[in-house]
Design a protein around this motif. Structure first.
Motif, PDB file in Angstrom:
ATOM      1  N   VAL A 198       0.855  -1.190   0.000  1.00 18.07           N
ATOM      2  CA  VAL A 198       0.000   0.000   0.000  1.00 18.07           C
ATOM      3  C   VAL A 198       0.889   1.238   0.000  1.00 18.07           C
ATOM      4  O   VAL A 198       1.806   1.348   0.826  1.00 18.07           O
ATOM      5  CB  VAL A 198      -0.947   0.026   1.219  1.00 18.07           C
ATOM      6  CG1 VAL A 198      -1.699   1.355   1.290  1.00 18.07           C
ATOM      7  CG2 VAL A 198      -1.931  -1.138   1.157  1.00 18.07           C
ATOM      8  N   ALA A 199       0.632   2.165  -0.907  1.00 20.81           N
ATOM      9  CA  ALA A 199       1.362   3.428  -0.976  1.00 20.81           C
ATOM     10  C   ALA A 199       0.490   4.545  -0.422  1.00 20.81           C
ATOM     11  O   ALA A 199      -0.700   4.618  -0.717  1.00 20.81           O
ATOM     12  CB  ALA A 199       1.761   3.736  -2.419  1.00 20.81           C
ATOM     13  N   VAL A 200       1.098   5.417   0.371  1.00 20.59           N
ATOM     14  CA  VAL A 200       0.400   6.574   0.944  1.00 20.59           C
ATOM     15  C   VAL A 200       0.960   7.827   0.293  1.00 20.59           C
ATOM     16  O   VAL A 200       2.160   8.090   0.357  1.00 20.59           O
ATOM     17  CB  VAL A 200       0.588   6.643   2.476  1.00 20.59           C
ATOM     18  CG1 VAL A 200      -0.188   7.821   3.056  1.00 20.59           C
ATOM     19  CG2 VAL A 200       0.159   5.332   3.133  1.00 20.59           C
TER      20      VAL A 200
ATOM     21  N   SER B   4       5.189   5.606   2.381  1.00 25.89           N
ATOM     22  CA  SER B   4       4.739   6.926   1.956  1.00 25.89           C
ATOM     23  C   SER B   4       5.665   7.451   0.868  1.00 25.89           C
ATOM     24  O   SER B   4       6.852   7.115   0.822  1.00 25.89           O
ATOM     25  CB  SER B   4       4.698   7.884   3.140  1.00 25.89           C
ATOM     26  OG  SER B   4       5.985   8.048   3.714  1.00 25.89           O
ATOM     27  N   THR B   5       5.113   8.279  -0.006  1.00 24.75           N
ATOM     28  CA  THR B   5       5.895   8.791  -1.118  1.00 24.75           C
ATOM     29  C   THR B   5       5.230  10.037  -1.690  1.00 24.75           C
ATOM     30  O   THR B   5       4.022  10.236  -1.565  1.00 24.75           O
ATOM     31  CB  THR B   5       6.049   7.728  -2.226  1.00 24.75           C
ATOM     32  OG1 THR B   5       6.827   8.275  -3.301  1.00 24.75           O
ATOM     33  CG2 THR B   5       4.700   7.288  -2.767  1.00 24.75           C
TER      34      THR B   5
ATOM     35  N   ALA C 147      -3.551   2.333  -3.174  1.00 25.94           N
ATOM     36  CA  ALA C 147      -3.005   3.645  -2.835  1.00 25.94           C
ATOM     37  C   ALA C 147      -3.978   4.371  -1.918  1.00 25.94           C
ATOM     38  O   ALA C 147      -5.199   4.280  -2.091  1.00 25.94           O
ATOM     39  CB  ALA C 147      -2.748   4.469  -4.086  1.00 25.94           C
ATOM     40  N   LEU C 148      -3.409   5.084  -0.950  1.00 26.51           N
ATOM     41  CA  LEU C 148      -4.181   5.917  -0.035  1.00 26.51           C
ATOM     42  C   LEU C 148      -3.772   7.367  -0.288  1.00 26.51           C
ATOM     43  O   LEU C 148      -2.613   7.724  -0.102  1.00 26.51           O
ATOM     44  CB  LEU C 148      -3.892   5.524   1.419  1.00 26.51           C
ATOM     45  CG  LEU C 148      -4.452   6.447   2.508  1.00 26.51           C
ATOM     46  CD1 LEU C 148      -5.978   6.484   2.461  1.00 26.51           C
ATOM     47  CD2 LEU C 148      -3.960   5.998   3.887  1.00 26.51           C
ATOM     48  N   LEU C 149      -4.723   8.188  -0.718  1.00 25.77           N
ATOM     49  CA  LEU C 149      -4.466   9.601  -0.975  1.00 25.77           C
ATOM     50  C   LEU C 149      -4.975  10.410   0.203  1.00 25.77           C
ATOM     51  O   LEU C 149      -6.149  10.309   0.571  1.00 25.77           O
ATOM     52  CB  LEU C 149      -5.169  10.056  -2.257  1.00 25.77           C
ATOM     53  CG  LEU C 149      -4.923   9.231  -3.528  1.00 25.77           C
ATOM     54  CD1 LEU C 149      -5.610   9.888  -4.720  1.00 25.77           C
ATOM     55  CD2 LEU C 149      -3.441   9.041  -3.794  1.00 25.77           C
TER      56      LEU C 149
ATOM     57  N   CYS D 206      -4.809   0.814  -7.267  1.00 28.71           N
ATOM     58  CA  CYS D 206      -4.039   1.871  -7.933  1.00 28.71           C
ATOM     59  C   CYS D 206      -4.636   2.279  -9.271  1.00 28.71           C
ATOM     60  O   CYS D 206      -4.644   3.459  -9.614  1.00 28.71           O
ATOM     61  CB  CYS D 206      -2.594   1.417  -8.109  1.00 28.71           C
ATOM     62  SG  CYS D 206      -1.652   1.430  -6.566  1.00 28.71           S
ATOM     63  N   GLN D 207      -5.126   1.323 -10.032  1.00 28.30           N
ATOM     64  CA  GLN D 207      -5.646   1.636 -11.357  1.00 28.30           C
ATOM     65  C   GLN D 207      -6.833   2.589 -11.270  1.00 28.30           C
ATOM     66  O   GLN D 207      -7.016   3.438 -12.154  1.00 28.30           O
ATOM     67  CB  GLN D 207      -6.055   0.348 -12.089  1.00 28.30           C
ATOM     68  CG  GLN D 207      -6.248   0.500 -13.582  1.00 28.30           C
ATOM     69  CD  GLN D 207      -4.952   0.798 -14.320  1.00 28.30           C
ATOM     70  OE1 GLN D 207      -3.869   0.445 -13.858  1.00 28.30           O
ATOM     71  NE2 GLN D 207      -5.047   1.446 -15.476  1.00 28.30           N
TER      72      GLN D 207
END
Length: 259
Positions: free
Chosen positions: A35-37, A186-187, A200-202, A214-215
């Motif tokens: 998971v990306a934040v 996180s990025t 992804a978490l925005l 993500c898509q």
């Protein structure tokens, strides 16, 4: 059904006198998932990491941890002049009995972690003598040596050159696919999230957030207002096919193109 290793329910948090960072956040981190934040500075990415780790008291909601967690901070300054190998061996602390020294196996696992990140040649160097990017790789090696099941990374590629950014992203993917670890990082780079994350978490303004695959989440419609500049999904030719990536369209580039 995938095993849930970290669960967040109804999480809300805000610093006194400041806008709420996130409201009623629900998240299940499952084994083998990445998971990306993402979000601009000041939107709560690092704060969320602290809440997941339990180093910051909860204000509302709950965090359930079902296994050991490893953490790679964005910055780390040791109190003494430790060698690189000593820093990585710190990751083995919970496996070493009280009043015992690290075993030969502990040393071997620490060296294997350094080798995985091309840092074994620096094992006897003083940690403080390394560049910022090299220090970050050592901290990632320390987390690997912990043999944890969940890895939390706070902007792990922020100080790295392109080659080592690719190496860290590849490592994240391998940890999830081959070791079946769960990874959350996180990025500021949507293309990094696109490269390795499953979801992804925005983190947006006024406590708003968006979580999904993500898509569906990493789109120009979502990312451009989040970062206040155009971000486009493009397809580029590579080898015998095409690859998709996400590209920010900087104001300076648009101005130069008009000249």
């Amino acid at each position: 059904m995938a095993e849930t290793l970290l669960q967040v329910n109804n999480l809300s948090f805000g610093w006194p006198g400041q806008p709420t960072l996130f409201q009623r956040l629900d998240l299940q981190l499952q084994r083998g998932e990445v998971v990306a934040v993402l979000g601009p500075n000041g939107r709560g990415k690092s704060t969320l990491m602290q809440l997941l780790l339990g180093t910051l008291p909860l204000q509302q909601g709950s965090v359930s941890r079902h296994c050991g967690l490893g953490f790679v901070p964005q910055y780390f300054t040791p109190p003494f002049a430790y060698k690189v190998l000593d820093i990585v061996l710190m990751g083995r602390a919970r496996h070493v009995q009280l009043f015992r020294s690290p075993s030969a196996q502990d040393h071997q696992l620490a060296k294997q972690a350094l080798h995985a990140l091309d840092m074994l040649a620096f094992a006897d160097r003083e940690f403080g003598s390394l560049s910022g990017g090299q220090r970050q790789l050592v901290l990632i090696a320390r987390a690997l040596a912990m043999a944890c099941e969940v890895l939390i990374l706070d902007e792990p590629t922020s100080a790295l050159d392109l080659h080592h950014q690719d190496k860290v992203l590849t490592m994240i993917d391998q940890l999830a696919r081959e070791r079946h670890m769960a990874v959350i990082f996180s990025t500021h780079q949507p293309n990094h999230a696109h490269a390795v994350a499953d979801r992804a978490l925005l983190l947006g303004a006024e406590g708003r957030h968006q979580l999904g695959h993500c898509q569906q989440v990493l789109t120009a419609e979502n990312l451009s207002p989040l970062f206040h500049l155009p971000i486009e999904r493009i397809s580029v030719p590579f080898a015998d096919g095409h690859l998709e990536t996400l590209v920010p369209i900087f104001h300076s580039l648009r101005e130069r193109d008009r000249e």
